[in-house]
Design a protein around this motif. Structure first.
Motif, PDB file in Angstrom:
ATOM      1  N   GLN A  76       0.804  -1.218   0.000  1.00  0.00           N
ATOM      2  CA  GLN A  76       0.000   0.000   0.000  1.00  0.00           C
ATOM      3  C   GLN A  76       0.845   1.281   0.000  1.00  0.00           C
ATOM      4  N   CYS A  77       2.146   1.134   0.139  1.00  0.00           N
ATOM      5  CA  CYS A  77       3.107   2.237   0.002  1.00  0.00           C
ATOM      6  C   CYS A  77       2.848   3.374   0.995  1.00  0.00           C
ATOM      7  N   PHE A  78       3.022   3.066   2.274  1.00  0.00           N
ATOM      8  CA  PHE A  78       2.926   4.094   3.304  1.00  0.00           C
ATOM      9  C   PHE A  78       3.932   3.787   4.401  1.00  0.00           C
ATOM     10  N   SER A  79       4.320   4.802   5.123  1.00  0.00           N
ATOM     11  CA  SER A  79       5.136   4.643   6.322  1.00  0.00           C
ATOM     12  C   SER A  79       4.221   4.527   7.527  1.00  0.00           C
ATOM     13  N   PRO A  80       4.557   3.686   8.505  1.00  0.00           N
ATOM     14  CA  PRO A  80       3.678   3.527   9.668  1.00  0.00           C
ATOM     15  C   PRO A  80       3.378   4.828  10.395  1.00  0.00           C
ATOM     16  N   ASP A  81       4.311   5.770  10.391  1.00  0.00           N
ATOM     17  CA  ASP A  81       4.118   7.018  11.125  1.00  0.00           C
ATOM     18  C   ASP A  81       3.644   8.165  10.240  1.00  0.00           C
ATOM     19  N   ALA A  82       3.151   7.852   9.034  1.00  0.00           N
ATOM     20  CA  ALA A  82       2.635   8.897   8.145  1.00  0.00           C
ATOM     21  C   ALA A  82       1.361   9.507   8.721  1.00  0.00           C
ATOM     22  N   PRO A  83       1.118  10.805   8.493  1.00  0.00           N
ATOM     23  CA  PRO A  83      -0.051  11.479   9.088  1.00  0.00           C
ATOM     24  C   PRO A  83      -1.385  10.834   8.729  1.00  0.00           C
ATOM     25  N   GLU A  84      -1.508  10.296   7.509  1.00  0.00           N
ATOM     26  CA  GLU A  84      -2.801   9.740   7.101  1.00  0.00           C
ATOM     27  C   GLU A  84      -3.164   8.474   7.859  1.00  0.00           C
ATOM     28  N   LEU A  85      -2.225   7.916   8.596  1.00  0.00           N
ATOM     29  CA  LEU A  85      -2.522   6.717   9.393  1.00  0.00           C
ATOM     30  C   LEU A  85      -3.216   7.026  10.707  1.00  0.00           C
ATOM     31  N   HIS A  86      -3.126   8.259  11.185  1.00  0.00           N
ATOM     32  CA  HIS A  86      -3.640   8.554  12.524  1.00  0.00           C
ATOM     33  C   HIS A  86      -5.130   8.268  12.641  1.00  0.00           C
ATOM     34  N   GLU A  87      -5.911   8.584  11.608  1.00  0.00           N
ATOM     35  CA  GLU A  87      -7.347   8.333  11.702  1.00  0.00           C
ATOM     36  C   GLU A  87      -7.642   6.832  11.751  1.00  0.00           C
TER      37      GLU A  87
END
Length: 289
Positions: free
Chosen positions: A133-144
């Motif tokens: 899915q190409c994201f970092s665990p601490d990326a802002p979009e993960l917070h929600e």
């Protein structure tokens, strides 16, 4: 080039006298998605020994003595998650021995609502895959997403380790993943129940230390105690906090016998209580069973 297949012998079923076995890392997809995944593995990963669709996956494992399976899946483009979640929810309704998880694509519109709908449909947690899915665990979009899981008390299974990696992913796992990023998540979301598969490969020791410090972290064994990859057997997590380790296989997307992982765990002579936890009880506790 793909990694090789192993022609190891498979057992006809689980050995007699084992405690209940829960495979906490089984993939279930609709047929066409499964077939697309297999084509990718055939070209870039490893030969899939068991090209079974969902009904056959479940009948194979359950007939061999596995008592429950945790069904994982993931979406790789916006708008796909609802269809996949509805599919797994229906599978779990038809077969109560399946603990179905949801997915969502981080950053897609309405991500929180997608998860709320999935939880209302009976799905028991969430699966994300940083590499696909190409994201970092601490990326802002993960917070929600983390907040939605924590609010609902649903665990999150996230492939956040750097391995198994492939240059064919659309992003570099070594750039987007790392144990320090996962620790930020654990600090920022202290009530989130997080499970990292593959014992945190390839940062095994670092994840074992993280396991010591955080009571909201779990790891699963998937593919890492089979001797398939050229790494020493990662015993750290089993020695530090075996009550936070789950047995998982990646079935059916594996290049060796279905019970290879189990045979290795049995050979470690973990002791009856530890073995019962790793093979099933820890997963049932994590998912509230």
């Amino acid at each position: 080039m793909p990694l090789p297949a192993l022609q190891d012998e498979e057992g006809p079923r689980l050995p007699e006298g084992l405690p209940p076995v829960v495979d906490a890392h089984v993939h279930l997809f609709p047929d066409r998605v499964f077939e697309a995944v297999w084509r990718w593995f055939d070209q870039y990963g490893w030969p899939i020994r068991y090209k079974l669709h969902t009904p056959q996956v479940l009948s194979f494992l359950l007939a061999r003595g596995v008592s429950r399976v945790v069904a994982l899946h993931y979406s790789h483009r916006p708008g796909m998650a609802r269809m996949l979640n509805a599919y797994v929810a229906e599978v779990a309704r038809a077969e109560p021995r399946v603990l179905g998880l949801a997915t969502v694509l981080p950053g897609e519109e309405g991500a929180t609502r997608i998860l709320e709908e999935a939880f209302a449909a009976g799905l028991r947690g969430v699966k994300l895959h940083c590499h696909v899915q190409c994201f970092s665990p601490d990326a802002p979009e993960l917070h929600e997403i983390y907040a939605a899981c924590a609010k609902a008390g649903r665990p999150l299974v996230m492939h956040a380790g750097r391995e198994p990696a492939s240059p064919q992913y659309a992003c570099d796992p070594y750039r987007i993943c790392g144990v320090e990023r996962v620790e930020r998540v654990l600090k920022d979301h202290p009530t989130l129940k997080l499970c990292v598969p593959h014992l945190g490969a390839d940062e095994f020791d670092a994840y074992a230390r993280l396991l010591e410090r955080y009571d909201t972290l779990w790891l699963d064994t998937t593919m890492m105690v089979t001797g398939y990859f050229p790494v020493p057997l990662p015993r750290g997590a089993l020695q530090v906090r075996p009550e936070r380790v789950l047995y998982g296989t990646d079935f059916p997307n594996i290049p060796y016998a279905w019970d290879r992982e189990l045979k290795t765990l049995l050979g470690l002579k973990l002791g009856d209580d530890v073995l019962a936890g790793v093979l099933g009880q820890n997963a049932l506790r994590l998912y509230g069973e």
